[in-house]
Design a protein around this motif. Structure first.
Motif, short mmCIF file in Angstrom:
data_model
loop_
_atom_site.label_atom_id
_atom_site.label_comp_id
_atom_site.label_asym_id
_atom_site.label_seq_id
_atom_site.Cartn_x
_atom_site.Cartn_y
_atom_site.Cartn_z
N PRO A 91 0.64 -1.22 -0.12
CA PRO A 91 0.34 0.37 -0.34
C PRO A 91 0.51 0.95 0.07
CG PRO A 91 -0.06 -0.98 2.33
CD PRO A 91 0.85 -2.03 0.89
N ILE A 92 0.43 2.39 -0.12
CA ILE A 92 0.70 3.32 0.18
C ILE A 92 -0.04 4.46 0.39
CG2 ILE A 92 1.39 5.60 -1.37
CD1 ILE A 92 2.09 4.21 -4.10
N ARG A 93 0.78 5.03 1.62
CA ARG A 93 0.56 5.72 2.82
C ARG A 93 1.02 7.43 2.68
NH1 ARG A 93 -2.98 2.31 4.13
NH2 ARG A 93 -2.16 -0.30 5.29
N PHE A 94 0.13 8.11 3.31
CA PHE A 94 0.77 9.68 3.07
C PHE A 94 0.29 10.21 4.96
CE2 PHE A 94 -0.36 13.83 2.85
CZ PHE A 94 0.66 14.35 2.24
N PHE A 95 -0.59 10.24 5.26
CA PHE A 95 -0.82 10.56 6.45
C PHE A 95 -0.08 9.54 7.27
CE2 PHE A 95 -4.13 11.78 4.17
CZ PHE A 95 -4.14 13.05 4.04
N HIS A 96 0.15 8.42 7.37
CA HIS A 96 0.70 7.63 8.05
C HIS A 96 0.10 8.44 9.89
CE1 HIS A 96 3.71 6.39 5.32
NE2 HIS A 96 3.67 7.79 4.93
N ASN A 97 -1.28 7.74 9.77
CA ASN A 97 -1.52 8.23 10.89
C ASN A 97 -2.99 7.25 11.24
OD1 ASN A 97 -3.58 9.27 9.19
ND2 ASN A 97 -3.32 11.35 9.89
N GLY A 98 -3.39 6.78 10.39
CA GLY A 98 -4.13 5.78 10.21
C GLY A 98 -5.52 5.98 10.56
N ASN A 99 -5.91 7.37 9.39
CA ASN A 99 -6.73 8.19 9.67
C ASN A 99 -7.94 7.33 8.27
OD1 ASN A 99 -6.47 9.00 6.44
ND2 ASN A 99 -5.75 11.01 7.67
N ALA A 100 -9.21 7.79 7.91
CA ALA A 100 -9.84 7.02 6.79
C ALA A 100 -9.33 6.96 5.98
CB ALA A 100 -11.01 7.44 7.44
N ASP A 102 -6.43 7.03 4.63
CA ASP A 102 -4.75 6.87 4.94
C ASP A 102 -4.81 4.87 3.53
OD1 ASP A 102 -2.82 7.56 4.48
OD2 ASP A 102 -2.22 7.09 6.87
N ASP A 103 -4.88 5.40 2.42
CA ASP A 103 -4.12 4.28 1.82
C ASP A 103 -4.43 4.67 0.03
OD1 ASP A 103 -3.99 1.35 1.55
OD2 ASP A 103 -6.23 0.54 1.71
N GLY A 104 -3.88 3.20 -0.50
CA GLY A 104 -3.23 3.91 -1.79
C GLY A 104 -2.45 3.32 -2.39
N VAL A 105 -2.57 2.91 -4.09
CA VAL A 105 -2.44 1.90 -4.70
C VAL A 105 -1.49 2.75 -5.79
CG1 VAL A 105 -3.92 1.84 -5.93
CG2 VAL A 105 -1.60 -0.50 -5.13
N GLN A 106 0.00 2.08 -6.10
CA GLN A 106 -0.04 2.23 -7.37
C GLN A 106 0.67 1.61 -8.41
OE1 GLN A 106 4.85 3.88 -7.19
NE2 GLN A 106 5.08 1.89 -8.56
N ILE A 107 0.22 1.84 -9.85
CA ILE A 107 0.35 0.58 -10.74
C ILE A 107 1.07 0.99 -11.87
CG2 ILE A 107 -1.59 0.37 -12.64
CD1 ILE A 107 -3.58 1.64 -11.04
N ARG A 108 1.80 0.36 -12.07
CA ARG A 108 2.92 1.08 -13.10
C ARG A 108 2.69 0.11 -14.15
NH1 ARG A 108 9.08 -0.33 -10.75
NH2 ARG A 108 8.09 -2.52 -10.98
N GLY A 109 2.89 0.49 -15.94
CA GLY A 109 2.40 -0.21 -16.95
C GLY A 109 1.87 0.41 -18.33
N SER A 110 1.87 0.00 -19.00
CA SER A 110 1.45 0.49 -20.61
C SER A 110 2.69 2.16 -20.74
CB SER A 110 -0.07 0.63 -20.72
OG SER A 110 -0.68 -0.47 -20.08
N GLY A 111 3.17 1.56 -19.84
CA GLY A 111 4.23 3.00 -20.91
C GLY A 111 3.71 3.96 -19.57
N TYR A 112 3.21 3.89 -18.30
CA TYR A 112 2.68 4.75 -17.12
C TYR A 112 3.42 4.36 -15.79
CZ TYR A 112 0.00 6.38 -21.50
OH TYR A 112 -0.20 6.79 -22.25
N CYS A 113 3.16 5.50 -14.94
CA CYS A 113 2.90 5.11 -13.90
C CYS A 113 2.74 5.80 -12.55
CB CYS A 113 5.46 5.15 -12.76
SG CYS A 113 5.05 4.41 -11.88
#
Length: 317
Positions: A91-100, A102-113
């Motif tokens: 997962p990708i976190r930004f706030f690092h405080n466990g708020n509602a 604070d989650d995400g994901v990276q996609i890499r492919g098709s020439g993009y990231c």
């Protein structure tokens, strides 16, 4: 750490994938990304609200930083889709405080990231195909009440993804781009003329000639039903007087290529999606505050440009 820290989004480095671009030349790819959020088929970008603006390069840190991504409007709980095919990591976190959110994901492919944040993905690893369900939008209103809920979309190399978010198939030419009637009883969106309090047209003098009216005043009788001029996402409340008087209420709508604030109305709700022509609220009792004025809705584009042409295009419809 605050919401305005998005310009320093994460510590995960990512480079431009030139080898992948060579393997998948642009003419063999979709020229644009797929819709990311259900209910937003054109990847409409968040306008401005009290927390800031959603465009690439918007000010952050009190003007000392810039927004390194774009904010794609997405209602809390909406389904999120993959903009292109690729490999997931997170997962990708930004706030690092466990708020509602604070989650995400990276996609890499098709020439993009790209990093998509403030969503909960169904999985953090493995392959995903363009247009496949990726996850769900998290409850942003719980963390930032009144913000225009959105997915933060950031290229791994911090370049501008705006042009990639433009849909492959643009809106149909026959789609009605005119604003709907804003107030019951005023089908042509007639603008207030001049009275003892001033004039309602865009650019009219304010503050004894030292300022200009950066909005228009659409005539609306006290208590009248108010309608959404276009489809979009609500955010608010929007206050103007900040004194709790009888007309100090309003709401913002962002969507359909527009962003506007409607003031001196009480909306039926301050958040969520609304459709063009749907009941938005009621005109507040302006005569109580300014006796003898031509009662009206103050309509202001978020970028302070002139909305007159959009209102005039509604005449007779």
């Amino acid at each position: 750490r605050t919401w305005l820290n998005f310009s320093r989004f994460s510590s995960f480095p990512c480079e431009v994938f030139t080898k992948q671009l060579d393997a998948h030349p642009p003419q063999q790819q979709h020229r644009h990304w797929a819709p990311i959020c259900s209910g937003n088929p054109t990847n409409q970008i968040r306008g401005c609200d009290r927390y800031g603006c959603g465009s690439f390069g918007a000010d952050r840190h009190g003007g000392k930083g810039k927004h390194a991504g774009v904010d794609v409007i997405c209602s809390d709980g909406a389904t999120v889709y993959a903009p292109f095919s690729g490999q997931l990591s997170g997962p990708i976190r930004f706030f690092h405080n466990g708020n509602a959110i604070d989650d995400g994901v990276q996609i890499r492919g098709s020439g993009y990231c790209v990093k998509l944040v403030c969503i909960h993905p169904f999985k953090y690893h493995g392959q995903i195909r363009r247009g496949q369900q990726l996850g769900k939008m998290l409850p942003m209103q719980k963390v930032f009440p009144g913000i225009t809920s959105h997915i933060h979309v950031e290229n791994c190399d911090h370049s501008d993804p705006t042009h990639l978010l433009t849909p492959d198939v643009p809106p149909l030419p026959q789609q009605d781009r005119r604003w709907a009637m804003v107030c019951a009883g005023n089908p042509t969106n007639e603008i207030r003329g001049c009275d003892k309090y001033g004039c309602g047209y865009y650019g009219a003098p304010r503050r004894n000639g030292k300022g200009k009216h950066r909005a228009v005043d659409v005539i609306c009788a006290d208590g009248s039903t108010v309608y959404a001029p276009f489809s979009g996402q609500l955010s608010g409340p929007v206050k103007f007087f900040h004194n709790g008087n009888a007309i100090d209420d309003g709401v913002q709508i962002s969507g359909s290529g527009f962003c506007v604030k409607l003031l001196c109305i009480h909306p039926v709700r301050y958040n969520g999606a609304i459709s063009k022509g749907q009941v938005l609220g009621r005109m507040l009792p302006m005569q109580r505050v300014f006796p003898g004025i031509t009662s009206h809705i103050h309509i202001e584009n978020c970028d302070h440009s002139d909305p007159t042409s959009n209102l005039e295009r509604g005449k007779g419809h």
